[in-house]
Design a protein around this motif. Structure first.
Motif, PDB file in Angstrom:
ATOM      1  N   GLN A  20      -8.619 -41.066 -22.385  1.00 11.13           N
ATOM      2  CA  GLN A  20      -8.615 -41.781 -21.114  1.00 11.13           C
ATOM      3  C   GLN A  20      -8.442 -43.280 -21.291  1.00 11.13           C
ATOM      4  O   GLN A  20      -7.832 -43.945 -20.462  1.00 11.13           O
ATOM      5  CB  GLN A  20      -9.914 -41.500 -20.332  1.00 11.13           C
ATOM      6  N   GLN A  36     -15.343 -42.056 -19.032  1.00  7.49           N
ATOM      7  CA  GLN A  36     -15.286 -43.165 -19.963  1.00  7.49           C
ATOM      8  C   GLN A  36     -16.650 -43.664 -20.404  1.00  7.49           C
ATOM      9  O   GLN A  36     -16.792 -44.818 -20.764  1.00  7.49           O
ATOM     10  CB  GLN A  36     -14.478 -44.331 -19.365  1.00  7.49           C
ATOM     11  N   THR A  81     -12.803 -47.595 -17.901  1.00  2.85           N
ATOM     12  CA  THR A  81     -12.560 -47.307 -16.497  1.00  2.85           C
ATOM     13  C   THR A  81     -13.747 -47.761 -15.659  1.00  2.85           C
ATOM     14  O   THR A  81     -14.871 -47.330 -15.892  1.00  2.85           O
ATOM     15  CB  THR A  81     -12.344 -45.793 -16.298  1.00  2.85           C
ATOM     16  N   LYS A 102      -6.128 -44.093 -11.320  1.00  2.95           N
ATOM     17  CA  LYS A 102      -6.751 -44.066 -12.641  1.00  2.95           C
ATOM     18  C   LYS A 102      -5.790 -43.544 -13.700  1.00  2.95           C
ATOM     19  O   LYS A 102      -5.857 -43.948 -14.852  1.00  2.95           O
ATOM     20  CB  LYS A 102      -8.009 -43.188 -12.621  1.00  2.95           C
TER      21      LYS A 102
END
Length: 288
Positions: free
Chosen positions: A114, A150, A175, A224
């Motif tokens: 991510q 995250q 994030t 995102k």
């Protein structure tokens, strides 16, 4: 543990999990496939986060994926309450007692996926860095299951990437907790208004939350991940092509209209002057 250049394959309880830039693939042993799907995979863009319950020396643990979009039969959206409840759910990977290292490896690989880190790399977490998403709890027979998007895995020493300047501070690339809403009163003729914008890489000297706020203030929608709705990607510096940039270029090759903006290009579009780096003003009277 995998090295920084090899996408990791983690051996869990009755399953192996492969994490790549494209997504996650779970392959279960004959024993594991008697409980749920023998194979289950999903793209990186579908990963919203994951719930986790770490194993101990005497108790099992698990990681439960939270996915966007279509979900398979048997998918469990709510965090499970205990180890028996993990059986039969394709989006849950179980770990036997004592499998703490494979559990941490998978947690780290998902975090890297991510955040845009090399998938086999150790994820650096400054000692003063708090998780980027608050840990929540779900009832459990042993220890609470934490949900995270995250939230950092176990701390490890930073590793420099070839061709890059080393992994940046965790807070800048993590994030943020909250996605800001677009300001619909912003200039509708502005280049960011109405765009669906995702951010990738290190946007130093800003953090990702500041860039998100700029997008929203200009009337853009923050994404995102890179998806079929994405119309622009802000690309910060990085030692290699991030998974989000790779995905954006793949979608562009298929005909999707996605603009690729450097950080400076984005700042120009939202009418901001680049913030000076600390080294540029060190020893001067200039405000930082």
């Amino acid at each position: 543990m995998s090295d920084a250049t090899t996408p990791p394959v983690i051996t869990a309880h009755a399953a192996s999990v492969e994490v790549s830039d494209d997504g996650v693939r779970i392959e279960r042993t004959p024993m594991g496939s008697t409980l749920t799907d023998a194979e289950f995979s999903f793209p990186a863009t579908a990963l919203r986060g994951w719930y986790r319950n770490a194993p101990t020396a005497t108790d099992p643990g698990w990681i439960q994926f939270s996915l966007a979009g279509d979900t398979p039969d048997g998918y469990l959206a709510r965090p499970v309450r205990g180890y028996p409840a993990t059986h039969g759910a394709p989006n849950i990977v179980a770990f036997a007692p004592g499998q703490l290292e494979p559990f941490a490896d998978l947690d780290r690989a998902l975090t890297n996926l991510q955040a845009g880190y090399p998938l086999g790399a150790a994820t650096p977490v400054p000692e003063d860095a708090a998780p980027t998403a608050p840990a929540t709890t779900a009832p459990s027979t042993d220890s609470p299951a934490q949900t995270k998007e995250q939230a950092p895995a176990a701390a490890a020493s930073p590793k420099k990437k070839s061709g890059g300047k080393g992994n940046p501070g965790w807070k800048r690339v993590s994030t943020p907790d909250v996605v800001p809403e677009p300001d619909l009163t912003a200039d509708a003729n502005g280049p960011v208004f109405g765009q669906n914008v995702t951010v990738t890489g290190d946007v130093e000297p800003y953090d990702k939350g500041e860039i998100w706020d700029m997008i929203a203030a200009a009337g853009g929608t923050v994404g995102k991940n890179v998806t079929k709705k994405t119309t622009a990607l802000v690309i910060g510096s990085w030692g290699s092509v991030t998974s989000k940039e790779k995905r954006a270029r793949e979608l562009r090759d298929k005909g999707q209209d996605i603009a690729l903006w450097s950080l400076d290009e984005f700042l120009t579009k939202v009418g901001r002057q680049p913030r000076p780096d600390f080294d540029e003003v060190r020893g001067t009277d200039a405000p930082f």
